[in-house]
Design a protein around this motif. Structure first.
Motif, PDB file in Angstrom:
ATOM      1  N   ALA A  40       0.838  -1.188   0.000  1.00 24.83           N
ATOM      2  CA  ALA A  40       0.000   0.000   0.000  1.00 24.83           C
ATOM      3  C   ALA A  40       0.879   1.246   0.000  1.00 24.83           C
ATOM      4  O   ALA A  40       2.038   1.189   0.428  1.00 24.83           O
ATOM      5  CB  ALA A  40      -0.902  -0.010   1.232  1.00 24.83           C
ATOM      6  N   SER A  63      -5.735  -9.406   8.338  1.00 27.31           N
ATOM      7  CA  SER A  63      -6.879  -8.642   7.838  1.00 27.31           C
ATOM      8  C   SER A  63      -7.542  -9.288   6.632  1.00 27.31           C
ATOM      9  O   SER A  63      -8.691  -8.987   6.308  1.00 27.31           O
ATOM     10  CB  SER A  63      -6.440  -7.224   7.475  1.00 27.31           C
ATOM     11  N   GLU A  89      -8.825  -0.267   2.846  1.00 27.53           N
ATOM     12  CA  GLU A  89      -7.456  -0.584   3.277  1.00 27.53           C
ATOM     13  C   GLU A  89      -6.832  -1.750   2.515  1.00 27.53           C
ATOM     14  O   GLU A  89      -5.665  -2.054   2.698  1.00 27.53           O
ATOM     15  CB  GLU A  89      -7.413  -0.875   4.780  1.00 27.53           C
ATOM     16  N   ASP A  90      -7.615  -2.397   1.652  1.00 31.52           N
ATOM     17  CA  ASP A  90      -7.052  -3.423   0.763  1.00 31.52           C
ATOM     18  C   ASP A  90      -6.417  -2.793  -0.482  1.00 31.52           C
ATOM     19  O   ASP A  90      -5.788  -3.504  -1.281  1.00 31.52           O
ATOM     20  CB  ASP A  90      -8.133  -4.401   0.321  1.00 31.52           C
TER      21      ASP A  90
END
Length: 123
Positions: A40, A63, A89-90
């Motif tokens: 990310a 997660s 958030e992926d």
């Protein structure tokens, strides 16, 4: 020469699903593990999930457990990453990588990498 090519990325809304493919050439999945990693923006690359040469699966990203799945088609020499209930958030660049025989959550154990593919989860 070991080569990996990812496909299938793109944009999806939160809660949606997406599938990635990793096509391998120059080697056979019978002798290599394939791991999926992601990076990310502003973060270190992390291991997500891996399938080894015997077909055993290792999950690394807490997660992603229960939402991401991995499977392989040895006839097509391809590994797939299924992602559901996606969250913002992926969002990351996703990579597949090859390591001889066994899985590892550490990227230094992998000897070949795909070019990476963007997955964006946003409303």
């Amino acid at each position: 020469q070991l080569q990996l090519v990812e496909s299938g990325g793109g944009s999806v809304q939160p809660g949606g699903s997406l599938g990635l493919s990793c096509a391998a050439s120059g080697f056979t999945l019978d002798y290599y593990a394939i791991g999926w990693f992601r990076q990310a923006p502003g973060k270190e690359r992390e291991g997500v999930v891996c399938i080894d040469s015997r077909g055993d699966i290792s999950n690394y990203a807490e997660s992603a457990k229960g939402r991401f799945s991995i499977l392989r088609n040895t006839a097509k020499n391809t590994v797939y990453l299924g992602m559901s209930s996606l969250k913002p958030e992926d969002t990351a660049v996703y990579y597949c990588a090859a390591a001889a025989w066994s899985c590892s959550q550490y990227d230094r154990q992998y000897t070949a990498w795909g070019q990476g593919i963007q997955v964006t989860v946003s409303s």
